[in-house]
Structures are given as structure tokens and as C-alpha cells.
Design a protein around this motif. Structure first.
Motif, PDB file in Angstrom:
ATOM      1  N   UNK A 194       0.868  -1.167   0.000  1.00 37.83           N
ATOM      2  CA  UNK A 194       0.000   0.000   0.000  1.00 37.83           C
ATOM      3  C   UNK A 194       0.912   1.226   0.000  1.00 37.83           C
ATOM      4  N   UNK A 195       0.574   2.219  -0.811  1.00 38.58           N
ATOM      5  CA  UNK A 195       1.417   3.425  -0.889  1.00 38.58           C
ATOM      6  C   UNK A 195       0.945   4.413   0.179  1.00 38.58           C
ATOM      7  N   UNK A 196       1.816   4.751   1.128  1.00 40.16           N
ATOM      8  CA  UNK A 196       1.375   5.747   2.106  1.00 40.16           C
ATOM      9  C   UNK A 196       1.860   7.138   1.728  1.00 40.16           C
ATOM     10  N   UNK A 197       2.921   7.233   0.921  1.00 43.31           N
ATOM     11  CA  UNK A 197       3.327   8.535   0.402  1.00 43.31           C
ATOM     12  C   UNK A 197       4.076   8.358  -0.912  1.00 43.31           C
ATOM     13  N   UNK A 198       3.783   9.229  -1.894  1.00 39.44           N
ATOM     14  CA  UNK A 198       4.505   9.209  -3.162  1.00 39.44           C
ATOM     15  C   UNK A 198       3.745   8.503  -4.271  1.00 39.44           C
ATOM     16  N   UNK A 199       4.467   8.257  -5.376  1.00 43.66           N
ATOM     17  CA  UNK A 199       3.843   7.657  -6.557  1.00 43.66           C
ATOM     18  C   UNK A 199       4.745   6.570  -7.130  1.00 43.66           C
ATOM     19  N   UNK A 200       4.124   5.551  -7.725  1.00 46.61           N
ATOM     20  CA  UNK A 200       4.910   4.523  -8.420  1.00 46.61           C
ATOM     21  C   UNK A 200       4.403   4.374  -9.849  1.00 46.61           C
ATOM     22  N   UNK A 201       5.323   3.972 -10.744  1.00 47.71           N
ATOM     23  CA  UNK A 201       4.938   3.651 -12.121  1.00 47.71           C
ATOM     24  C   UNK A 201       4.864   2.135 -12.282  1.00 47.71           C
ATOM     25  N   UNK A 202       3.784   1.686 -12.939  1.00 41.42           N
ATOM     26  CA  UNK A 202       3.647   0.274 -13.294  1.00 41.42           C
ATOM     27  C   UNK A 202       4.130   0.176 -14.743  1.00 41.42           C
ATOM     28  N   UNK A 203       5.210  -0.613 -14.963  1.00 39.37           N
ATOM     29  CA  UNK A 203       5.917  -0.540 -16.245  1.00 39.37           C
ATOM     30  C   UNK A 203       6.087  -1.917 -16.889  1.00 39.37           C
ATOM     31  N   UNK A 204       5.822  -1.985 -18.198  1.00 44.29           N
ATOM     32  CA  UNK A 204       6.236  -3.187 -18.937  1.00 44.29           C
ATOM     33  C   UNK A 204       7.277  -2.763 -19.979  1.00 44.29           C
ATOM     34  N   UNK A 205       8.182  -3.673 -20.317  1.00 40.40           N
ATOM     35  CA  UNK A 205       9.270  -3.358 -21.247  1.00 40.40           C
ATOM     36  C   UNK A 205       9.224  -4.351 -22.401  1.00 40.40           C
ATOM     37  N   UNK A 206       9.304  -3.817 -23.632  1.00 42.33           N
ATOM     38  CA  UNK A 206       9.276  -4.694 -24.808  1.00 42.33           C
ATOM     39  C   UNK A 206      10.628  -5.386 -24.943  1.00 42.33           C
ATOM     40  N   UNK A 207      10.713  -6.484 -25.747  1.00 41.39           N
ATOM     41  CA  UNK A 207      11.988  -7.187 -25.894  1.00 41.39           C
ATOM     42  C   UNK A 207      13.106  -6.257 -26.388  1.00 41.39           C
ATOM     43  N   UNK A 208      12.771  -5.196 -27.163  1.00 39.93           N
ATOM     44  CA  UNK A 208      13.840  -4.285 -27.612  1.00 39.93           C
ATOM     45  C   UNK A 208      14.039  -3.104 -26.656  1.00 39.93           C
TER      46      UNK A 208
END
Ligand code: CMP
Length: 223
Positions: A53-67
């Protein structure tokens, strides 16, 4: 657990129906954790053993392509949960999670998370609502990636940001803290250069102005 973390817990949508006793029993289960900006909390494919659970700040949910191209699927902030998918499905992490700012988290182990859902149907129901909202957003994102050109995607990006995080100034304008052009590019599937060019174009043609890290958008555009 310190008072800031306990207060943060009370603001988590998932726990909003709990009384004080229930909330303190949840507080016994969570472990505070600090992560610096740009640090990865976990990678796609990692074994899933906790939710956060995020109590302060922000996160990015990221996927990365094979390249190596990154796509930011979502940005999550205070009071939101992540890492629940790996636990619910008993599957590896579906995406990487990276701190977009310095972040304070509360982690909860797989066993405690499962126990919480078993004991509190209200939390389980809330979690279904959260997951349904995320699916709706993911559909909207798919729609814009499939059907819109970069200008359309960028316009929608700014309008969503203004609706979710904008501050109404009371003079017909809404102000938002603008993510970097590179972060925006990764969110809408284009290059940083294209983002800079299209933002310039918006400034000339629409109700939008940029000053330093802030962007001002005309309130009537949000309707
Ligand atoms: P998990 O698969 O354990 O690890 C990655 C986490 O990112 C996932 O759980 C969710 O909490 C979150 N996540 C994945 N896809 C999305 C999405 N489209 N929108 C918001 N959050 C997501």
C-alpha cells in the motif's frame, strides 16, 4: 507502527469500511518500507510474496518490450494498492513497479493478505471494485493506443491528469504538476521529441499553458 503509517492506512480505499479495532489489527500486519525515486520495487516475472500500500509518493507500473521500450501502464499514488495480482493468481509479477518519487510503502505478506480477505468480506469486495476500475482504465488506454493519434492520446493524458490530480484555481484554470516529457512519452507510447513538439502545438492552439514543471489547463475543457 508510527502514527503517519496508521493515518495512511485509514486513507486506503480498501480499508475505508473498517472500524478502529479492525484498522489496528491490519496495522499489526503491515511493515513500513522506504524506496528512493527511480528504484525498482520488483521486476516483471519476479516471484510474488507480498502486496504493498502506498502511504506517500507515486509509483509507475511498467512493462518493457523485448527491444527495451518502456510503456507505463499506470501511475499509482497515495492510498492505492499494488502487487495484489501476483498474490491473487499465485503467479509471477505481471509488470515491474518503479518509484516515480521517493515513496513510503506498507508491505503485507501473502499469508496475511489472504487471511485479511478471508476474514473481511468488505475488504474483498472493495478489492474487486479497485480491480474493476483498473480494468476500465486499461480498456480506455487500449482504446486510445489503438484508435487515437499522438495528439489525441496526449490530450486525453492531460485531461485525465487534470481530473485526477489537478488543483482548481477558481479563476477558470486547473493546474497540474507535469511529469517529465520522457515519462509522458512512455505513458502514451511515443518519443520524448514528439511529446515536446505536440505540447508546443497545444500551447499555440488550445487552452493550455506551461510554466516550469506546471501546466495550466482551462477548466471548461474537463467537462
Ligand atoms: P502484480 O502482478 O503482483 O505486480 C505488478 C502490479 O502492477 C500488479 O500486481 C498490479 O498491482 C499492478 N498493475 C498491473 N497492471 C496494472 C494496470 N493496468 N493498472 C494498474 N495497476 C496495474
Amino acid at each position: 507502527m508510527d502514527s503517519h503509517s496508521l493515518k495512511a492506512l485509514a486513507h486506503v480505499d480498501l480499508f475505508s469500511g473498517l472500524d478502529d479495532d479492525e484498522l489496528s489489527s491490519v496495522a499489526q500486519l503491515v511493515h513500513p518500507m522506504h524506496v528512493e525515486r527511480d528504484e525498482q520495487i520488483f521486476a516483471a516475472g519476479d516471484h510474488a510474496d507480498a502486496a504493498y500500500v502506498i502511504s506517500r509518493g507515486k509509483v509507475n507500473i511498467v512493462i518493457t518490450s523485448p527491444d527495451g521500450k518502456e510503456l507505463i501502464l499506470a501511475v499509482l499514488g497515495e492510498g492505492q494498492i499494488f502487487g495484489e495480482m501476483g498474490l491473487l493468481e499465485a503467479a509471477p509479477r505481471s509488470a515491474a513497479v518503479v518509484a516515480a518519487t521517493s515513496v513510503e510503502l506498507l508491505s503485507i505478506s501473502r499469508a496475511d493478505f489472504e487471511r485479511l480477505l478471508d476474514r473481511h468480506p468488505r475488504i474483498a469486495r472493495k478489492l474487486l471494485t479497485v480491480i474493476s476500475q483498473r480494468l476500465r482504465r486499461a480498456n480506455a488506454k487500449m482504446e486510445s493506443l489503438a484508435y487515437m493519434d499522438v495528439a489525441g492520446r496526449l490530450a486525453r493524458y492531460f485531461l485525465d491528469l487534470a481530473r485526477d490530480h489537478g488543483q482548481r484555481l477558481g479563476n477558470g484554470w486547473v493546474v497540474i504538476r507535469r511529469p517529465t516529457h520522457s515519462e509522458i512519452a512512455h505513458s502514451i507510447g511515443t518519443s520524448r521529441e514528439t511529446v515536446s513538439r505536440v505540447i508546443n502545438d497545444f500551447e499555440q492552439r488550445f487552452g493550455m499553458a506551461n510554466q516550469g514543471r506546471f501546466t495550466y489547463i482551462r477548466e471548461d475543457l474537463l467537462k
